[in-house]
Motif scaffolding. Structure first.
Motif, PDB file in Angstrom:
ATOM      1  N   SER A   1     -18.115   5.946   5.087  1.00 13.47           N
ATOM      2  CA  SER A   1     -18.676   4.948   6.008  1.00 13.47           C
ATOM      3  C   SER A   1     -18.066   5.125   7.395  1.00 13.47           C
ATOM      4  O   SER A   1     -16.902   5.536   7.513  1.00 13.47           O
ATOM      5  N   PRO A   2     -18.850   4.825   8.449  1.00 12.89           N
ATOM      6  CA  PRO A   2     -18.323   4.958   9.818  1.00 12.89           C
ATOM      7  C   PRO A   2     -17.112   4.052  10.027  1.00 12.89           C
ATOM      8  O   PRO A   2     -17.097   2.914   9.583  1.00 12.89           O
ATOM      9  N   GLN A   3     -16.071   4.594  10.639  1.00  9.45           N
ATOM     10  CA  GLN A   3     -14.839   3.841  10.907  1.00  9.45           C
ATOM     11  C   GLN A   3     -14.369   4.161  12.320  1.00  9.45           C
ATOM     12  O   GLN A   3     -14.451   5.313  12.741  1.00  9.45           O
ATOM     13  N   LYS A   4     -13.846   3.181  13.005  1.00 13.53           N
ATOM     14  CA  LYS A   4     -13.228   3.428  14.310  1.00 13.53           C
ATOM     15  C   LYS A   4     -11.712   3.534  14.119  1.00 13.53           C
ATOM     16  O   LYS A   4     -11.160   2.859  13.235  1.00 13.53           O
ATOM     17  N   PRO A   5     -11.048   4.354  14.925  1.00 15.69           N
ATOM     18  CA  PRO A   5      -9.587   4.446  14.761  1.00 15.69           C
ATOM     19  C   PRO A   5      -8.901   3.123  15.072  1.00 15.69           C
ATOM     20  O   PRO A   5      -9.352   2.371  15.932  1.00 15.69           O
ATOM     21  N   LEU A   6      -7.838   2.843  14.335  1.00 14.82           N
ATOM     22  CA  LEU A   6      -7.049   1.630  14.561  1.00 14.82           C
ATOM     23  C   LEU A   6      -5.756   2.002  15.282  1.00 14.82           C
ATOM     24  O   LEU A   6      -5.259   3.117  15.133  1.00 14.82           O
ATOM     25  N   PRO A   7      -5.183   1.103  16.067  1.00 10.21           N
ATOM     26  CA  PRO A   7      -3.908   1.422  16.740  1.00 10.21           C
ATOM     27  C   PRO A   7      -2.816   1.710  15.704  1.00 10.21           C
ATOM     28  O   PRO A   7      -2.653   0.963  14.737  1.00 10.21           O
ATOM     29  N   PHE A   8      -2.080   2.795  15.908  1.00 15.07           N
ATOM     30  CA  PHE A   8      -1.032   3.171  14.950  1.00 15.07           C
ATOM     31  C   PHE A   8       0.013   2.072  14.740  1.00 15.07           C
ATOM     32  O   PHE A   8       0.480   1.877  13.612  1.00 15.07           O
ATOM     33  N   PRO A   9       0.400   1.326  15.790  1.00 17.60           N
ATOM     34  CA  PRO A   9       1.407   0.269  15.550  1.00 17.60           C
ATOM     35  C   PRO A   9       0.949  -0.789  14.535  1.00 17.60           C
ATOM     36  O   PRO A   9       1.794  -1.480  13.954  1.00 17.60           O
ATOM     37  N   ASP A  10      -0.369  -0.911  14.289  1.00 15.51           N
ATOM     38  CA  ASP A  10      -0.849  -1.833  13.243  1.00 15.51           C
ATOM     39  C   ASP A  10      -0.325  -1.402  11.874  1.00 15.51           C
ATOM     40  O   ASP A  10      -0.099  -2.220  10.988  1.00 15.51           O
TER      41      ASP A  10
END
Length: 308
Positions: A259-268
């Protein structure tokens, strides 16, 4: 005495030299023992694998791997575990037991992280461990050795905090052993190109190092998949689904399966990582292996130069 029996006799004499005192590991690649060298009195680690032999009774791929390990030994690198001896004894006409004798180090990185008191390792300790880990990796890559199975269990940490890479150069030997044993190998540190069964080279080790870097902050693995597809799904939840252009053409698992996913901030996912550390982690966890940072460039990254 015939060649084979002389070979077996010499191997038995070598094996008697090492007295096992405790089992210190096991799994897909066989059992690891802590042993005492009867001649020197020092402790060593024994790793045995069963390998298939050719018509002359020689385990050729193993001979090549051992020759490589012995060649690297002459450099005496501070971040590479020492191979001290090799014993081989024929078990059957088709199979030989090869025992590798390494210097013994009391703990691996997995144990080291588990023993760290809350809230975890200080930032300067993580940076020091990373410098040593990448230094050892750069040495292997500069000699055209791909580790292929980097994970916390294969990174040793001495009581003085010295990092030593172990089990490098053994992947082909192990794959032969794995044909003879039921195998469960963790997927958690595998790069996308390995999971997709695409072509791969030294960047696979950089991906694994990125996963280990994140784990030093988290004290638990970053991606815990249960199958190749599940592992890729866990990866894409963090780095986003790659573009069609970045997806390798030579693989059976297609991009549209995810499924399409957008990158999340690494500090999360990696709290307490500094901005320079986050930049290095991003460069290590690039989906495209050609864009992944090299070990040499990682050594010169601003994160490594920072003082705490």
């Amino acid at each position: 005495m015939g060649c084979q029996s002389a070979y077996a006799y010499q191997a038995m004499a070598q094996e008697v030299q090492y007295e096992p005192v405790a089992q210190i590991g096991g799994g897909a690649y066989g059992t690891v023992y802590k042993a005492r060298d009867r001649e020197s009195g020092q402790f060593v680690a024994l790793k045995s694998v069963r390998v298939q032999t050719d018509q002359d009774g020689l385990p050729l791929s193993t001979v090549r791997e051992v020759a490589l390990l012995k060649r690297l030994e002459q450099f005496d690198h501070p971040n590479i575990v020492k191979l001290m001896d090799v014993c081989a004894s024929p078990r059957t006409d088709q199979e030989t037991k090869v025992t590798l004798v390494f210097e013994h180090v009391d703990q691996d990185l997995k144990t080291y992280l588990e023993k760290a008191p809350a809230p975890g390792l200080p930032a300067h300790t993580i940076r020091d461990l990373m410098k040593q880990l990448v230094n050892g990796l750069e040495f292997l890559h500069s000699h055209r050795v791909v580790h292929r199975d980097l994970k916390p269990e294969n990174i040793l940490v001495t009581s003085r905090g010295q990092v030593k890479l172990a089990d490098f150069g053994l992947a082909r030997m192990y794959s032969c052993h794995m044909a003879l044993t039921p195998v469960v190998v963790t997927l958690w540190y595998r790069s996308p190109e390995v999971l997709l069964q695409s072509t791969y080279a030294t960047p696979v080790d950089i991906w694994s190092t990125g996963c280990i870097f994140a784990e030093m902050f988290r004290r638990k693995p970053l991606f815990c998949g249960e199958s190749e597809a599940d592992q890729l799904g866990k990866i894409f939840e963090v780095i986003g689904l790659p573009s069609e252009e970045d997806w390798p053409a030579d693989v059976t698992l297609k991009r549209h399966n995810f499924s399409p996913q957008k990158p999340l901030p690494f500090p999360d996912h990696v709290p307490e990582i500094c901005s320079k550390g986050e930049d290095l982690l991003k460069k290590m966890l690039s989906f495209d292996p050609l864009r992944r940072i090299s070990a040499l460039n990682a050594l010169h990254h601003d994160y490594m130069k920072e003082e705490d």
